[in-house]
Structures are given as structure tokens and as C-alpha cells.
Design an enzyme around this catalytic site. Structure first.
Site, mmCIF file in Angstrom:
data_model
loop_
_atom_site.group_PDB
_atom_site.id
_atom_site.type_symbol
_atom_site.label_atom_id
_atom_site.label_comp_id
_atom_site.label_asym_id
_atom_site.label_seq_id
_atom_site.Cartn_x
_atom_site.Cartn_y
_atom_site.Cartn_z
ATOM 1 N N CYS A 26 -15.199 44.877 42.259
ATOM 2 C CA CYS A 26 -15.316 44.212 40.942
ATOM 3 C C CYS A 26 -16.761 43.952 40.536
ATOM 4 O O CYS A 26 -17.049 43.743 39.354
ATOM 5 C CB CYS A 26 -14.550 42.907 40.942
ATOM 6 S SG CYS A 26 -12.806 43.188 41.204
ATOM 7 N N HIS A 36 -16.273 38.956 34.548
ATOM 8 C CA HIS A 36 -15.313 39.883 35.144
ATOM 9 C C HIS A 36 -13.896 39.356 34.902
ATOM 10 O O HIS A 36 -13.662 38.144 34.928
ATOM 11 C CB HIS A 36 -15.592 40.018 36.645
ATOM 12 C CG HIS A 36 -14.508 40.743 37.373
ATOM 13 N ND1 HIS A 36 -14.086 41.985 37.000
ATOM 14 C CD2 HIS A 36 -13.733 40.374 38.442
ATOM 15 C CE1 HIS A 36 -13.112 42.376 37.808
ATOM 16 N NE2 HIS A 36 -12.881 41.414 38.682
ATOM 17 N N ASN A 81 -6.664 43.482 35.399
ATOM 18 C CA ASN A 81 -7.957 43.594 36.087
ATOM 19 C C ASN A 81 -8.282 45.080 36.261
ATOM 20 O O ASN A 81 -7.614 45.768 37.035
ATOM 21 C CB ASN A 81 -7.868 42.881 37.443
ATOM 22 C CG ASN A 81 -9.174 42.909 38.213
ATOM 23 O OD1 ASN A 81 -10.120 43.606 37.839
ATOM 24 N ND2 ASN A 81 -9.225 42.175 39.311
HETATM 25 N N1 ACO Z 1 5.901 37.424 40.419
HETATM 26 C C1 ACO Z 1 6.664 36.465 40.955
HETATM 27 N N2 ACO Z 1 6.359 35.814 42.086
HETATM 28 C C2 ACO Z 1 5.246 36.197 42.725
HETATM 29 C C3 ACO Z 1 4.389 37.200 42.230
HETATM 30 C C4 ACO Z 1 4.767 37.831 41.026
HETATM 31 N N3 ACO Z 1 4.041 38.810 40.470
HETATM 32 N N4 ACO Z 1 3.344 37.338 43.077
HETATM 33 C C5 ACO Z 1 3.522 36.453 44.063
HETATM 34 N N5 ACO Z 1 4.683 35.757 43.855
HETATM 35 C C6 ACO Z 1 5.264 34.706 44.682
HETATM 36 C C7 ACO Z 1 4.807 34.785 46.118
HETATM 37 O O1 ACO Z 1 5.598 35.714 46.835
HETATM 38 C C8 ACO Z 1 5.028 33.377 46.572
HETATM 39 O O2 ACO Z 1 6.391 33.205 46.855
HETATM 40 P P1 ACO Z 1 6.853 32.286 48.115
HETATM 41 O O3 ACO Z 1 6.313 30.912 47.828
HETATM 42 O O4 ACO Z 1 8.350 32.402 48.073
HETATM 43 O O5 ACO Z 1 6.219 32.927 49.330
HETATM 44 C C9 ACO Z 1 4.705 32.537 45.345
HETATM 45 O O6 ACO Z 1 4.815 33.444 44.238
HETATM 46 C C10 ACO Z 1 3.326 31.939 45.367
HETATM 47 O O7 ACO Z 1 2.391 32.972 45.719
HETATM 48 P P2 ACO Z 1 0.852 32.704 45.828
HETATM 49 O O8 ACO Z 1 0.178 33.979 46.215
HETATM 50 O O9 ACO Z 1 0.630 31.486 46.679
HETATM 51 O O10 ACO Z 1 0.517 32.347 44.291
HETATM 52 P P3 ACO Z 1 -0.797 31.771 43.682
HETATM 53 O O11 ACO Z 1 -0.460 30.543 42.953
HETATM 54 O O12 ACO Z 1 -1.930 31.755 44.668
HETATM 55 O O13 ACO Z 1 -1.160 32.888 42.593
HETATM 56 C C11 ACO Z 1 -2.599 34.785 42.248
HETATM 57 C C12 ACO Z 1 -1.390 34.219 43.001
HETATM 58 C C13 ACO Z 1 -2.269 34.840 40.779
HETATM 59 C C14 ACO Z 1 -2.835 36.184 42.773
HETATM 60 C C15 ACO Z 1 -3.822 33.886 42.472
HETATM 61 O O14 ACO Z 1 -3.954 33.531 43.820
HETATM 62 C C16 ACO Z 1 -5.083 34.569 42.014
HETATM 63 O O15 ACO Z 1 -5.202 34.995 40.893
HETATM 64 N N6 ACO Z 1 -6.083 34.676 42.886
HETATM 65 C C17 ACO Z 1 -7.297 35.429 42.563
HETATM 66 C C18 ACO Z 1 -7.002 36.860 42.830
HETATM 67 C C19 ACO Z 1 -8.003 37.796 42.270
HETATM 68 O O16 ACO Z 1 -8.756 37.454 41.414
HETATM 69 N N7 ACO Z 1 -7.934 39.004 42.785
HETATM 70 C C20 ACO Z 1 -8.702 40.067 42.284
HETATM 71 C C21 ACO Z 1 -10.077 40.050 42.811
HETATM 72 S S1 ACO Z 1 -10.891 41.309 42.134
HETATM 73 C C22 ACO Z 1 -11.276 42.578 43.202
HETATM 74 O O17 ACO Z 1 -12.285 42.539 43.798
HETATM 75 C C23 ACO Z 1 -10.327 43.720 43.370
#
Ligand code: ACO
Length: 343
Positions: free
Chosen positions: A121, A270, A300
């Protein structure tokens, strides 16, 4: 020493729109529009069709950037290509783009260097900093910097992969960095990395320390386990570090130029998660009209987010000559960067 300014911008996204609802109804992922929207701000993304790679997406973006700079492709002295989704393991996408641009053909063939950047990224800002240094040193007059990604082919588009698959989309953005004697251009940049988090957000596919590097079945056909094949991510850790690092590197680059956030006319963050950027905006007291987003429409697009945003902002008239722009990114590695540009 010349200044290095962005003389042209361009972008291209594939036409196929995939909504959050499509992830559920077409791909069978157990998710909802509300879940994705609330946590990320994403409403839809673009997916390229089979047969289209990152250099294909980069080609129209690059052609637009070159045309908008008032240049011909033969004027380029160098190509810098940032991507985490190259066509192949090697060579990188830069040489494919060079060929597609027609730079290798005919009596006027120009075999410019093609450098591939692997900083996820932050890749575009690593590329922009490199291009700026090449131009300021006098080594190059016009450097094409591209960020392009074809994520859709390498996403686990099942419920198992939903935490990653729902975040990413395909697209390409390009700029030309050119030499000028005018008092404008990239004023300062800062880059950083913290390799302690290298495995926190990664897609390994193979392990080169193993013999053979990909396990083979009895017929010699490579076997890749799901843990190796698909990206893994500790989302909460990424979120926390993104906020801290983006805030800090933005301050560093402002300090380098002895300016405050209030002096900046446009913030180009970003697009990993709208919530990360809203958090930054709130903490830094940035008004809505000084920020541009496109994660709602494209998800993204990793190395492409910032150049797509720049191209869209130029096209819509939101980004104009004389404005002070701050670009900030954070991503896998962890790596991060910021650049201040007098447009
Ligand atoms: N739809 C429905 N449920 C989902 C989804 C989805 N798309 N994705 C995950 N869940 C579920 C999980 O399985 C989990 O279920 P469980 O509690 O039964 O195990 C629950 O939702 C909570 O999951 P978390 O991963 O804890 O959710 P969180 O609140 O942390 O949100 C997210 C996830 C949106 C990915 C967040 O952590 C985030 O945006 N983090 C930053 C990620 C990021 O920016 N990544 C890209 C970096 S860029 C690069 O360099 C490539």
C-alpha cells in the site's frame, strides 16, 4: 537542481462493478452489505476479467498521465511500477508495461529502465520518492510512476476468506514526475518500515527455504495449501498501526517543511478503510472538504489508491495548480510514507 513536479495524472479501473451484495449473492460469501459498509465504508469494488493483468490496467492509466502531461511516451526516461499483484513471480510488471506502451518497438525504440517496487500500500509513495530523487539529481527528466493491482484473481472469495476478500478491488493510477525550474513540486517525503510485522499482513504462496519451494504431488504438480495461497491479516493490529504510523509520518513531513496541517489544502490518504481515515481526520481536525475518498466505489486498490485519487481530483477540479497536497499511506510490511506536494 531542478524541482520535481507531477506534470500529468491518469487512472483506469475495470468496468465490472461488484457490490457488497454481489459478494453474497454471486460468490456465496456469508456477509452483508451492512457489515462491510459499517466497518470499512466500502460499497462496491471493480474486478478485472480473466486475461487482464496489472500491466493491462496500468496501460490506459499511463497513457492518460503521459497525454495529460503534454508528453509523448518517447519522452519518458524511466518507469517505476508499484504492485503487490504482478503478472508473475518474475519479471516484474514494469517491463510488461514498457512493452505494452510500445517503447521497445520500431527505429525509435527507447529502452528506458523499468523498476518494480514491492511495498504494497505504500508502493506508490516509495515510487514517487524514488522518481523525485531521480529527477532532482538530474538523472531523469520524466519518470512514469504507476500503481496498479489485480487483486480479484488472488482473493479467497469464499466465506473462509471474507475478512480479506471484502476489502480489495482492482485498478490503476499513474503520474508523470517531471523536472521543472518553477517553484513547485514534491517538497518533502518520508518513508519508513517495521519488519517485525512482516507476517502480520502477507500472502506467501511459496516458501523459498523449502526444497522444493512448492510441494509437488506424485505427478510433479505443485500443491499450495490454503494458508500459503491466500493473504492473511490481523485486521485489528493493522488498523491500530495504520492510525499511529500515518499520523506520525504526516507530522514528520510537515515538520520537514515547517508547516502545520492547516496549511494543507488537500489530504490524499491511502484507502484501506474509511474508518482509519475518518479517525485521522477527526484527530487532526481536518474539514471534510479537504479530504478525498474513493474506497466507497473501488475498495482498497493498494498501490493504486493514491494515484487514482490524484487523477480523479484533478479531473473533477478539486485539485488545482497552487494547492498544497499531503499524501499518506500505510500497509503490509509494515511500510509507510508521506509526501508534501505544491501542485
Ligand atoms: N462479513 C461478515 N462477517 C465478517 C466479515 C465479512 N466480510 N469479515 C469478517 N467477519 C467476521 C469475522 O469472521 C468475525 O466473526 P467471529 O467473531 O464469529 O469470529 C467477526 O466478523 C469480527 O471479525 P474481526 O476481524 O474481528 O472484525 P473487525 O472489527 O476487526 O473488522 C476489518 C475487520 C474491517 C478488516 C478491520 O479489522 C480493518 O479494517 N482493519 C484494517 C485492515 C486493513 O486496512 N487492511 C489493509 C491494509 S492495506 C495493505 O497493505 C494490503
Amino acid at each position: 537542481m531542478p524541482n520535481a513536479y507531477i506534470s500529468g495524472t491518469g487512472f483506469h479501473v475495470p468496468p465490472r462493478v461488484v457490490t457488497n451484495e454481489d459478494l453474497r449473492s454471486q460468490y456465496g460469501i456469508d456477509t452483508t452489505h451492512e457489515w462491510i459498509l459499517q466497518r470499512t465504508g466500502i460499497e462496491s469494488r471493480r474486478f478485472a476479467d480473466e486475461g487482464v493483468g496489472s500491466a493491462d490496467l496500468a496501460l490506459p492509466a499511463s497513457e492518460a498521465a503521459i497525454a495529460n502531461a503534454g508528453l509523448r511516451k518517447e519522452d519518458l526516461d524511466m518507469i517505476i511500477f508499484a504492485t503487490l499483484s504482478p503478472e508473475h513471480c518474475f519479471p516484474g510488471s514494469g517491463v510488461y508495461l514498457q512493452h505494452k506502451l510500445g517503447l521497445c518497438d520500431g527505429p525509435d525504440a527507447k529502452f528506458v529502465p523499468a523498476l518494480d517496487v514491492r511495498n504494497q500500500c505504500s508502493g506508490f509513495l516509495y515510487g514517487l520518492a524514488t522518481a523525485t530523487s531521480m529527477v532532482k539529481s538530474g538523472a531523469s527528466r520524466h519518470v512514469l510512476v504507476v500503481g496498479a493491482e489485480t487483486h480479484s484473481a488472488a482473493l479467497d472469495l469464499t466465506t473462509r476468506g471474507r475478512n480479506v476478500a471484502s476489502l480489495f478491488g482492482d485498478g490503476a493510477g499513474a503520474v508523470v514526475v517531471s523536472a521543472t525550474d518553477e517553484d513547485r513540486g514534491v517538497r518533502a517525503w518520508r518513508l519508513g518500515a517495521d519488519g517485525r510485522f512482516a507476517d502480520t499482513l502477507s500472502q506467501r504462496v511459496w516458501d523459498i527455504k523449502k526444497r522444493p519451494f512448492i510441494t509437488q504431488d506424485a505427478n510433479g504438480v505443485g500443491q499450495v495449501s490454503p494458508e500459503m495461497m491466500w493473504a492473511r491479516m490481523d485486521g485489528k493490529l493493522v488498523f491500530k498501526n495504520a492510525v499511529e504510523r500515518m499520523m506520525r509520518v504526516l507530522m514528520e513531513v510537515c515538520l520537514a517543511e515547517s508547516i502545520s496541517g492547516q496549511d494543507i489544502d488537500l489530504f490524499v490518504f491511502h484507502q484501506a478503510n474509511l474508518r482509519i481515515n475518518q479517525y485521522l481526520q477527526q484527530h487532526l481536525g481536518i474539514p471534510d472538504d479537504k479530504v478525498v475518498h474513493n474506497i466507497q466505489r473501488y475498495g482498497n486498490t493498494t498501490a493504486a489508491t493514491i494515484p487514482i485519487l490524484l487523477a480523479e481530483a484533478v479531473e473533477s477540479g478539486k485539485l488545482r495548480r497552487g494547492m498544497k497536497v499531503a499524501c499518506v499511506a500505510f500497509g503490509s510490511g509494515f511500510t509507510w510514507g508521506a509526501a508534501l506536494i505544491d501542485w
